[in-house]
Design a protein around this motif. Structure first.
Motif, PDB file in Angstrom:
ATOM      1  N   MET A   1      48.688  29.256  41.617  1.00  0.00           N
ATOM      2  CA  MET A   1      47.866  29.453  42.800  1.00  0.00           C
ATOM      3  C   MET A   1      46.629  30.247  42.414  1.00  0.00           C
ATOM      4  O   MET A   1      46.733  31.261  41.721  1.00  0.00           O
ATOM      5  N   ILE A   2      45.465  29.772  42.844  1.00  0.00           N
ATOM      6  CA  ILE A   2      44.211  30.374  42.411  1.00  0.00           C
ATOM      7  C   ILE A   2      43.335  30.706  43.616  1.00  0.00           C
ATOM      8  O   ILE A   2      43.403  30.038  44.648  1.00  0.00           O
ATOM      9  N   THR A   3      42.546  31.764  43.461  1.00  0.00           N
ATOM     10  CA  THR A   3      41.617  32.164  44.507  1.00  0.00           C
ATOM     11  C   THR A   3      40.354  32.701  43.844  1.00  0.00           C
ATOM     12  O   THR A   3      40.326  32.935  42.630  1.00  0.00           O
ATOM     13  N   PHE A   4      39.312  32.902  44.652  1.00  0.00           N
ATOM     14  CA  PHE A   4      38.016  33.262  44.090  1.00  0.00           C
ATOM     15  C   PHE A   4      37.436  34.472  44.828  1.00  0.00           C
ATOM     16  O   PHE A   4      36.716  34.315  45.826  1.00  0.00           O
ATOM     17  N   PRO A   5      37.736  35.674  44.369  1.00  0.00           N
ATOM     18  CA  PRO A   5      37.206  36.888  45.015  1.00  0.00           C
ATOM     19  C   PRO A   5      35.681  36.917  44.937  1.00  0.00           C
ATOM     20  O   PRO A   5      35.100  36.676  43.870  1.00  0.00           O
ATOM     21  N   ASN A   6      35.051  37.200  46.047  1.00  0.00           N
ATOM     22  CA  ASN A   6      33.589  37.218  46.088  1.00  0.00           C
ATOM     23  C   ASN A   6      33.045  38.649  46.157  1.00  0.00           C
ATOM     24  O   ASN A   6      33.748  39.587  46.529  1.00  0.00           O
ATOM     25  N   LEU A  68      42.995  47.115  39.102  1.00  0.00           N
ATOM     26  CA  LEU A  68      43.279  47.104  40.537  1.00  0.00           C
ATOM     27  C   LEU A  68      44.153  45.923  40.963  1.00  0.00           C
ATOM     28  O   LEU A  68      44.901  46.036  41.934  1.00  0.00           O
ATOM     29  N   VAL A  69      44.089  44.798  40.261  1.00  0.00           N
ATOM     30  CA  VAL A  69      44.960  43.686  40.658  1.00  0.00           C
ATOM     31  C   VAL A  69      46.421  44.015  40.349  1.00  0.00           C
ATOM     32  O   VAL A  69      47.331  43.625  41.102  1.00  0.00           O
ATOM     33  N   VAL A  70      46.659  44.723  39.258  1.00  0.00           N
ATOM     34  CA  VAL A  70      48.018  45.158  38.936  1.00  0.00           C
ATOM     35  C   VAL A  70      48.474  46.218  39.930  1.00  0.00           C
ATOM     36  O   VAL A  70      49.628  46.208  40.394  1.00  0.00           O
ATOM     37  N   LYS A  71      47.588  47.131  40.284  1.00  0.00           N
ATOM     38  CA  LYS A  71      47.941  48.136  41.286  1.00  0.00           C
ATOM     39  C   LYS A  71      48.278  47.483  42.622  1.00  0.00           C
ATOM     40  O   LYS A  71      49.187  47.928  43.327  1.00  0.00           O
ATOM     41  N   ALA A  72      47.558  46.417  42.964  1.00  0.00           N
ATOM     42  CA  ALA A  72      47.857  45.695  44.207  1.00  0.00           C
ATOM     43  C   ALA A  72      49.243  45.062  44.139  1.00  0.00           C
ATOM     44  O   ALA A  72      50.014  45.108  45.111  1.00  0.00           O
ATOM     45  N   TYR A  73      49.560  44.466  43.000  1.00  0.00           N
ATOM     46  CA  TYR A  73      50.887  43.873  42.826  1.00  0.00           C
ATOM     47  C   TYR A  73      51.975  44.943  42.948  1.00  0.00           C
ATOM     48  O   TYR A  73      52.963  44.760  43.683  1.00  0.00           O
ATOM     49  N   SER A 104      37.106  45.883  43.913  1.00  0.00           N
ATOM     50  CA  SER A 104      37.737  45.946  45.235  1.00  0.00           C
ATOM     51  C   SER A 104      38.068  44.552  45.751  1.00  0.00           C
ATOM     52  O   SER A 104      39.126  44.331  46.354  1.00  0.00           O
ATOM     53  N   ALA A 105      37.171  43.611  45.517  1.00  0.00           N
ATOM     54  CA  ALA A 105      37.418  42.232  45.936  1.00  0.00           C
ATOM     55  C   ALA A 105      38.624  41.655  45.215  1.00  0.00           C
ATOM     56  O   ALA A 105      39.471  40.991  45.828  1.00  0.00           O
ATOM     57  N   ASP A 106      38.715  41.899  43.912  1.00  0.00           N
ATOM     58  CA  ASP A 106      39.857  41.390  43.147  1.00  0.00           C
ATOM     59  C   ASP A 106      41.165  41.921  43.718  1.00  0.00           C
ATOM     60  O   ASP A 106      42.149  41.179  43.861  1.00  0.00           O
ATOM     61  N   ALA A 107      41.204  43.216  44.032  1.00  0.00           N
ATOM     62  CA  ALA A 107      42.425  43.821  44.568  1.00  0.00           C
ATOM     63  C   ALA A 107      42.793  43.227  45.925  1.00  0.00           C
ATOM     64  O   ALA A 107      43.955  42.892  46.182  1.00  0.00           O
ATOM     65  N   ALA A 108      41.807  43.104  46.809  1.00  0.00           N
ATOM     66  CA  ALA A 108      42.076  42.563  48.141  1.00  0.00           C
ATOM     67  C   ALA A 108      42.536  41.109  48.065  1.00  0.00           C
ATOM     68  O   ALA A 108      43.481  40.696  48.750  1.00  0.00           O
ATOM     69  N   TYR A 109      41.903  40.328  47.221  1.00  0.00           N
ATOM     70  CA  TYR A 109      42.290  38.928  47.089  1.00  0.00           C
ATOM     71  C   TYR A 109      43.650  38.792  46.417  1.00  0.00           C
ATOM     72  O   TYR A 109      44.381  37.823  46.676  1.00  0.00           O
ATOM     73  N   MET A 110      44.007  39.745  45.567  1.00  0.00           N
ATOM     74  CA  MET A 110      45.351  39.742  44.984  1.00  0.00           C
ATOM     75  C   MET A 110      46.393  39.941  46.077  1.00  0.00           C
ATOM     76  O   MET A 110      47.434  39.264  46.093  1.00  0.00           O
ATOM     77  N   ILE A 111      46.118  40.846  47.000  1.00  0.00           N
ATOM     78  CA  ILE A 111      47.037  41.063  48.123  1.00  0.00           C
ATOM     79  C   ILE A 111      47.178  39.782  48.939  1.00  0.00           C
ATOM     80  O   ILE A 111      48.291  39.357  49.289  1.00  0.00           O
ATOM     81  N   CYS A 138      37.805  48.396  49.813  1.00  0.00           N
ATOM     82  CA  CYS A 138      38.686  47.287  49.450  1.00  0.00           C
ATOM     83  C   CYS A 138      39.125  46.477  50.673  1.00  0.00           C
ATOM     84  O   CYS A 138      39.184  45.246  50.626  1.00  0.00           O
ATOM     85  N   ALA A 139      39.407  47.154  51.762  1.00  0.00           N
ATOM     86  CA  ALA A 139      39.901  46.459  52.953  1.00  0.00           C
ATOM     87  C   ALA A 139      38.867  45.509  53.544  1.00  0.00           C
ATOM     88  O   ALA A 139      39.225  44.561  54.257  1.00  0.00           O
TER      89      ALA A 139
END
Length: 275
Positions: A1-6, A68-73, A104-111, A138-139
């Protein structure tokens, strides 16, 4: 599954007061733009590790657990132990230290990605609560719509603002601007007119009324950043400014600029149509 943080830009930024905790209250407008990273998550089979992280594109210093993506996980894993181990691939295109909110975008999109992948059924409001634990702005990227931001950049009020049809040019020189240094010369004060009201004016009027308080101290130390802003206006920008406290300067144009990357060949330079 893929997404594109902006990414996002700051339209104006006023430092209004220093808080007892040492932070500063501010007001700014966050506006999403079409400059993206790529983030992919797949299930990690037959592994004793809860995650693996692979980063390509722009080099990110530091250990994986600090990303931050790992922290989100890890944050979601505490409350949703049914989440399986994941293999994370991230391509970094949004420049680091630019004031564009890439991390911040990467973290939010990871969530949001984990919520969808593992059918966690987390509401937008709850995802915003999780994201706020990872960074002040981030929010914003959960709903990803223009907002008037106050507090330390963590209190959002939706606003009606569209720059659809305009074009944005983003220029980031190879300069690191320390947030601490950027704040050092700031004298907090409440603006005579709120950015929320200025944003209702025609965009042609923003040049005289919409300010980024960090520019005075940053331009004094790094005149080459100030020169980029001047050059964007020389090219016909209707509005140009630094984004946040980073070293990226953007210009908003009515028409696309031909050969703009040749004009700023020593810098990160991208042109996008605004939505």
């Amino acid at each position: 599954m893929i997404t594109f943080p902006n990414a996002k830009i700051n339209l104006g930024l006023n430092i209004v007061e220093k808080r007892p905790d040492g932070y500063h209250n501010l007001e700014t407008i966050f506006y999403p733009i079409n400059l993206q990273d790529a983030l992919e998550v797949t299930r990690l089979e037959h592994s004793d590790n809860p995650y693996t992280l692979h980063v390509s594109g722009t080099v990110i210093d530091g250990e994986p657990e600090d990303n931050l993506v790992v922290k989100a996980y890890n944050l979601l894993k505490q409350d949703y132990p049914q989440m399986l181990a994941v293999d994370i691939h991230m391509y970094k295109h949004i420049p680091i230290g630019a004031g564009l909110g890439g991390g911040s975008a990467d973290a939010a999109y990871m969530i949001k990605l984990l919520n969808e992948k593992f059918s966690l059924d987390i509401s937008n409001e709850k995802m915003e609560e999780y994201a706020a634990q990872l960074g002040a702005d981030c929010a914003f990227f959960i709903k990803n719509k223009p907002v008037f931001a106050t507090g330390i950049g963590n209190i959002f009020e939706p606003i009606e603002l569209s720059l659809k049809g305009y074009h944005i040019v983003l220029i980031k020189p190879d300069i690191f601007v320390s947030t601490k240094d950027a704040f050092s010369a700031i004298k907090p004060q409440h603006p005579a007119i709120s950015l929320k009201e200025i944003a209702k004016q025609p965009i042609e009027a923003w040049k005289e009324s919409m300010k980024n308080d960090f520019e005075d101290s940053v331009f004094l130390k790094y005149p080459e950043i100030a020169a980029i802003k001047d050059e964007l206006y020389d090219l016909g920008a209707v509005y140009a400014a630094m984004s946040g406290s980073g070293s990226c300067v953007y210009g908003i144009f009515k028409e696309p600029i031909e050969h703009v990357e040749d004009k700023f060949c020593q810098c990160f330079c991208r042109q996008r149509e605004l939505e």
